[in-house]
Every structure is written in structure tokens, then in C-alpha cells.
Design a protein around this motif. Sequence first.
Motif, PDB file in Angstrom:
ATOM      1  N   ASP A  46       4.211   3.903   2.872  1.00  0.00           N
ATOM      2  CA  ASP A  46       4.634   2.263   2.844  1.00  0.00           C
ATOM      3  C   ASP A  46       3.949   1.764   1.777  1.00  0.00           C
ATOM      4  N   ALA A  66       3.787   0.806   8.995  1.00  0.00           N
ATOM      5  CA  ALA A  66       3.836   1.976   7.892  1.00  0.00           C
ATOM      6  C   ALA A  66       3.018   3.226   7.828  1.00  0.00           C
ATOM      7  N   THR A 121       9.579   4.812   4.660  1.00  0.00           N
ATOM      8  CA  THR A 121       9.816   3.824   5.540  1.00  0.00           C
ATOM      9  C   THR A 121      11.348   3.223   5.102  1.00  0.00           C
ATOM     10  N   PRO A 133       7.378   1.477  -2.370  1.00  0.00           N
ATOM     11  CA  PRO A 133       6.421   0.813  -1.224  1.00  0.00           C
ATOM     12  C   PRO A 133       5.700   0.072  -2.101  1.00  0.00           C
ATOM     13  N   ILE A 146       2.397  -6.278   6.269  1.00  0.00           N
ATOM     14  CA  ILE A 146       2.597  -5.028   6.851  1.00  0.00           C
ATOM     15  C   ILE A 146       3.968  -6.101   8.720  1.00  0.00           C
ATOM     16  N   PRO A 187       9.411  -3.103   6.254  1.00  0.00           N
ATOM     17  CA  PRO A 187       9.409  -2.409   4.686  1.00  0.00           C
ATOM     18  C   PRO A 187      10.255  -3.168   3.756  1.00  0.00           C
TER      19      PRO A 187
END
Length: 395
Positions: A74, A125, A161, A176, A379, A383
Amino acid sequence: MFPKTSLYAALVATVAAHGVHDDQSPILGPHQSLWYNTLPGDGGTQADSVFSGISTFGRLPYVQCLSQRDVKYDLAFIGAPFDIGTSYRPGARFGPSGIRQGSRRLNLYGGYNVPLKTNPFNSWATVLDCGDIPVTSYDHAYALQQIEHGHYNLLTRSPATDANKKGPSLQGKTLPRIITLGGDHTITLPLLRSINRAYGPVSVIHFDSHLDTWKPKVFGGAPTDIASINHGTYFYHAAQEGLLRNDSNIHAGIRTTLSGPSDYENDGYCGFEIVEASQVDKIGTAGIIKKIRERVGTEKPVYLSLDIDTLDPAFAPATGTPETGGWSTRELREIIRGLKGLNIIAADIVEVAPAYDTNAELTTMAAADALYEIMSLMILKGPTSKMVEPSQEEL
């Protein structure tokens, strides 16, 4: 001197007042995958010490992502060891390895970011260190192509994710995030070219002591097309190529000398607003955060580029073009934290040249700590699928 009995009584009282926190699990170390039996038959295990082992950013797992297409992540760190676009001191080709060296302690106590209340090393992540993009030191133009291609290769893969959810990319996909370790600031041009291919024009937050929007004929003389692209002109080229959203870009930390007032005029043509470094004395870090947030907004995709010379040479001497009168490490970290909630899709840190550092590794530690804050922001945001409003069917 207190009698021993009195000292013991005081300690007991202190413990009783604060309670016994049995619910807090012990720190096992930042990288449990490296644990092994210390002595035959003793049943105990021990991780590498923070000062041993192979250096990755924050002791993250290392994978050669560019040669392994099936790797999922991620957030990935990638190095771009390029410094043939510098105008003063070379050496930023060693920046990626230096920053990794300076990041060794980030995860020493578990990695929890107290001000931002998150742990970027232990979250939703999957985070990896993907090593470095292979970059030639003999061919300026080819090296920039290598950087663009390598970055785009990593940027456009399916993340670990929310890979099947809608995202803000041009193809409507969730992608990502990539953080690039430079390298001199020229690398931002190929990185923005990669970003543009995936997202279209983006808003840019640019931390630096220099404008980096100079016309090539002013900065370097532009004797050839290749020489016209360097660490002082890359934003000029980015603007000319349509890589930037002209109404929402901002410089922060500027304090350079100029060829004349026309440099500021040209900067406006490239779509930037300027926050001078000295403004921190008048409006404080809160005022600078407010200016950045108002300029960039909280909806559009944002690219963050951080030149370590934003910091005063007292805090970061190891850089290609140092300028006095900069911010402290504390001020910069506070300002970065104030960007919480922005849609930062990718970032870079540049101009770390470890050869000019002190034995205490001041610059590489400062660079690593700044990236720790940026990593935490990413983070916390979740996502990149979170940047897209859910449809009625999804509600």
C-alpha cells in the motif's frame, strides 16, 4: 540524603498513585521477522540490534519490487540515486542509503507517532522498502527516463488494500502510494511525469529554500536541451508540460537570493504561491499550515516534495545548496503534521548529500524523521480509495 526506608516508601507511594498498568504488552522489537534463538537450547529469542543488520527505511521489509511483479503493498519506499543535475555540491546519489541509515531508530520503541496518534509501521497498510531504481550516472536524459519508468511501474500496480474499489486515478482505480528517496531535486520532474500519467495534473506542496521555477536561460544558461533540465528548473518544465494544477501549488520555506524580481513573476506563471521562511517569525507554524491548507485544499490529489535544505544548515548541513535562515527540525515536523487530512498521493525527499554531514548524522536523521511524519499522514488518510466519495449503492 534520604534514609533508604524513606526513599523506598516514596517509590511505593508513587507506584500506588499511578497504578500498575499490566495491560501494556512489552516491546518485542521493530522487526520480529529477524528474531532467532540466541543460544542453543536456551529457548530464548533475540532480534537484531537497531545498529546491526541491513539498513532499510525504518527497518521495513526489503523486497526488490521492480523485479517482482507479484509483490503487494500500500506504501512503498524507493530510492532514486541521481545527482548530475546539481549546480553546487554533488553527492545526493548517496541520499537514499544515507536516509535509510538515519532512519534506523524510527521503529526502535515500536514506531507509534504520539502527536499524530498513529503507528505507520503497524497499521492497515502493507509497507515495504523496494530498494533503488537502477539509475545511470553517465547519461542525464536516460537517467530521468529510468526514474520515470521505475516510479510508474510501482505506482500503477494493484495495492494490497482496496484494489477493487474506486480511486482518484485517471482509470478510476485505487493505487498504492510511493515515497521516493532522492537524489537531487531534478528527480521531481520525472516523478511528476509518472504521476501525471496515472492521475493527471496535481497540486504540489514544495518545501524548499529555492523556487526551482527558474527559466533555463536564467539558471544554467541552457546550452542544450538536456542541460536546461536541472535542480533549479524542473518546475518550469513541469509547468510547461502541463503537469501542475496552476491554481493550487505552493512553496514553503523560501529564502533564496534571486536574479531579480522577475523571478517571482515567472514563479507566478508556473502556478505557485510563496511562503517565505521568515514568515514563521510573524505568523508561526499555525499560520504557515493555514496558508498551505487554504492554497491546496483537502479534495484534490496532492504531491509533496521536500528539499532537506528547507531546514537551516544548523539542523541539516548535508545538502547541495545550503541557505541560512531556515526552519528548525521541530518547526518543519510541526508544519508537516498540520497537513493531516490532505490527499497526499505520493512524495519525495531530496538533496540529502551525506558526505557533508556531521559524524552525528544530523541531516540523515532529520530527513528520516520528516519522512516518518509524511508516512504517518498517508497511513492516517487510509487507502487512496478513501479519496473518492462512495456512490449511493455503496452507502
